[in-house]
Write an enzyme that holds these catalytic residues in place. Sequence first.
Site, PDB file in Angstrom:
ATOM      1  N   LYS A 206       0.840  -1.200   0.000  1.00 30.04           N
ATOM      2  CA  LYS A 206       0.000   0.000   0.000  1.00 30.04           C
ATOM      3  C   LYS A 206       0.876   1.251   0.000  1.00 30.04           C
ATOM      4  CE  LYS A 206      -3.612   2.192   2.783  1.00 30.04           C
ATOM      5  NZ  LYS A 206      -4.576   2.030   3.875  1.00 30.04           N
ATOM      6  N   GLU A 212      10.396  -4.627   4.905  1.00 31.87           N
ATOM      7  CA  GLU A 212      10.522  -6.018   4.441  1.00 31.87           C
ATOM      8  C   GLU A 212      10.266  -6.111   2.942  1.00 31.87           C
ATOM      9  OE1 GLU A 212       8.883  -4.968   7.071  1.00 31.87           O
ATOM     10  OE2 GLU A 212       8.918  -6.417   8.713  1.00 31.87           O
ATOM     11  N   GLY A 267      -4.969  -2.222   5.124  1.00 35.73           N
ATOM     12  CA  GLY A 267      -4.171  -3.354   4.630  1.00 35.73           C
ATOM     13  C   GLY A 267      -4.860  -4.696   4.846  1.00 35.73           C
ATOM     14  N   ARG A 268      -5.353  -4.917   6.078  1.00 29.48           N
ATOM     15  CA  ARG A 268      -5.945  -6.228   6.383  1.00 29.48           C
ATOM     16  C   ARG A 268      -7.354  -6.375   5.811  1.00 29.48           C
ATOM     17  NH1 ARG A 268      -4.952  -3.027  10.564  1.00 29.48           N
ATOM     18  NH2 ARG A 268      -6.622  -2.315  11.943  1.00 29.48           N
ATOM     19  N   GLU A 353      -5.180  -7.427  14.859  1.00 23.03           N
ATOM     20  CA  GLU A 353      -4.688  -6.085  14.547  1.00 23.03           C
ATOM     21  C   GLU A 353      -5.844  -5.079  14.634  1.00 23.03           C
ATOM     22  OE1 GLU A 353      -0.918  -5.111  11.923  1.00 23.03           O
ATOM     23  OE2 GLU A 353      -2.681  -5.177  10.664  1.00 23.03           O
ATOM     24  N   HIS A 384      -5.388 -34.232  16.478  1.00 20.14           N
ATOM     25  CA  HIS A 384      -4.308 -35.122  16.920  1.00 20.14           C
ATOM     26  C   HIS A 384      -3.170 -34.346  17.565  1.00 20.14           C
ATOM     27  CE1 HIS A 384      -6.091 -38.663  14.998  1.00 20.14           C
ATOM     28  NE2 HIS A 384      -6.649 -37.722  14.238  1.00 20.14           N
ATOM     29  N   LYS A 504       9.060  -1.203  14.695  1.00 22.96           N
ATOM     30  CA  LYS A 504       9.628  -0.825  13.390  1.00 22.96           C
ATOM     31  C   LYS A 504      10.669   0.259  13.567  1.00 22.96           C
ATOM     32  CE  LYS A 504       5.515  -1.041  10.467  1.00 22.96           C
ATOM     33  NZ  LYS A 504       4.716  -0.197   9.600  1.00 22.96           N
TER      34      LYS A 504
HETATM   35  C1  G6Q Z   1      -2.747  -4.014   7.857  1.00 28.16           C
HETATM   36  C2  G6Q Z   1      -1.521  -3.396   8.312  1.00 28.16           C
HETATM   37  C3  G6Q Z   1      -0.255  -4.077   7.851  1.00 28.16           C
HETATM   38  C4  G6Q Z   1       0.165  -3.750   6.422  1.00 28.16           C
HETATM   39  C5  G6Q Z   1       1.614  -4.179   6.234  1.00 28.16           C
HETATM   40  C6  G6Q Z   1       2.112  -3.934   4.829  1.00 28.16           C
HETATM   41  O1  G6Q Z   1      -3.847  -3.594   8.100  1.00 28.16           O
HETATM   42  O2  G6Q Z   1      -1.547  -2.058   8.021  1.00 28.16           O
HETATM   43  O3  G6Q Z   1      -0.296  -5.474   8.004  1.00 28.16           O
HETATM   44  O4  G6Q Z   1      -0.673  -4.393   5.516  1.00 28.16           O
HETATM   45  O5  G6Q Z   1       2.426  -3.496   7.147  1.00 28.16           O
HETATM   46  O6  G6Q Z   1       2.012  -2.597   4.496  1.00 28.16           O
HETATM   47  P1  G6Q Z   1       2.196  -2.114   3.018  1.00 28.16           P
HETATM   48  O7  G6Q Z   1       1.120  -2.718   2.200  1.00 28.16           O
HETATM   49  O8  G6Q Z   1       2.124  -0.630   3.060  1.00 28.16           O
HETATM   50  O9  G6Q Z   1       3.549  -2.613   2.563  1.00 28.16           O
END
Ligand code: G6Q
Length: 540
Positions: A206, A212, A267-268, A353, A384, A504
């Site tokens: 996003k 990462e 994001g989620r 989250e 199991h 972070k």
């Molecule tokens: C979700 C969070 C988080 C996000 C990641 C990746 O709701 O905001 O999990 O999706 O940190 O972020 P980017 O898509 O910006 O790389």
Amino acid sequence: MKALNLLPAWRALTVHHAKIRDVHMRKLFADDPDRAERFSVEGAGLFLDYSKNRITDETISLLLQLAEARGVTQRRDAMFAGEIINTTERRAVLHVALRAPRGTRITLDGSDIVPDVHKVLDAMGVFTTRLRNGGFTGHTGKRIRNIVNIGIGGSYLGPEMAYRALRPCSDRSMRFRFVANVDGADFNEATLDLNAEETLFIISSKTFTTLETMTNAATARTWLVQKLGSEAAVGKHFAAVSTNIGGATKFGIDPANIFGFWDWVGGRYSMDSAIGLSTMIAVGPDNFSEMLAGFHEMDEHFRSAPPARNLPMLLGLLSVWYNNFFGAQTLGIMPYAAHLARFPAYLQQLQMESNGKHVDLDGRAVDYQTGPIIWGEPGTDGQHSFYQLLHQGTKLIPCDMIGFCQKLSPYAEQHDVLMANLFAQAEALAFGKTEAELQAENSPDFQTPFRVMEGNRPTNMILADKLDPRTLGSLVALYEHSVFTQGAIWAIDSFDQWGVELGKALANVIIPELRHGAEPKLAHDASTNALISRYRRQRR
Ligand code: G6Q
């Protein structure tokens, strides 16, 4: 907003809980033969049997009063109307617009956002079709057969979960890989056996700034340029999904291969936006549309079904019941479908989250529990390993059990065995086994105390006809709106995630301290200093 524990409905629930907490489900079922029928509801292709819960009609009626007192439906309507309900980030929350059919209107600041959504979906469709029919080729003219999604968190869990869930309708001539971890081993394992000429990387981010993802994207770029011997190959082997079009362009991605979305998609909550590009490539645009239709059907159900017949509201309220009144710390998610192996992990992020918050919307510390810990594994595997604790441990662990009436493999009898296990587990959890029953079965006396199963362990049973794109969409939307309902009861912002920031920021301080050669003086606490020093010595 009035304090939660001062609300008449909350107080009544506290009194009611004291009355009902020791009542066994054996009695509830014996006294009320119509219970299973009354405590089940159907919507958007899903059937929910919530009769195996420690509830009576009064419980449900009080929980509905609580929802009313907390304005759950008003908050829901505010979300659909594009109001700024994510107040800490000053954003609207409009993932429901991502699956609004063409022609419907959802407005933000006075303008309809649905046409923009469909513009991106159409562009994704054109790109996907060219890829799938071989019209889009790599730098050396070869057909693309490998898709590697690079992204983390919300830009990873949904795509990976959906790919696995929908594998039966995916293009089996293509390979899909998902790289999230900044551990180089993740990228290495995902690409070791891939031919670069046939590989497309999708950088899903996003913000297009996540450490990462940017690190893995840079590694992917180096890998590709080394293998194909030309910088010019980047344009043919990278696509991006982002709200930061400038960032993606700067990376060298061909603007024709960049797909956008918007800050009103969390994001989620983004697997049905362009973040789902890998899903669309796997299953094709028509199946992707079907998935969106499933999401939309559940959105409409959430928006229009009366609270007492509203699946996401009931699921959310039951979670509040165990979390806040029984003191249950966790909620298990047990999908009886191998294809849903990553569904618990997906829901873990969605719920933890969203609702792992310590202050309410006014910024005041809450004096009640918020989001439960979410965990789970597919059945029958879990039976199991950890089900022993569910059955005979000392903790109360409510579970959502999910099953499908139709099989997805040619092995019909195995599907019957799978479903028999699903039904049996819910039955055993609810009703257990008494001492008298064991004696009647001639259990040796010395074993009887160990074999007694107390029962009275609650489950929700979610059944659907078939795990297909449409069902997956409804299932995800069911949980999105259940999370929403819980967040509204707790009056928290389910759409921010400030808690991930500190770690972070601290990592960014430590990264240069680990760089070879530099090794500056450390100014952390004694433990962190010692750990960094040990790592510096030992890594050689
Ligand atoms: C979700 C969070 C988080 C996000 C990641 C990746 O709701 O905001 O999990 O999706 O940190 O972020 P980017 O898509 O910006 O790389």
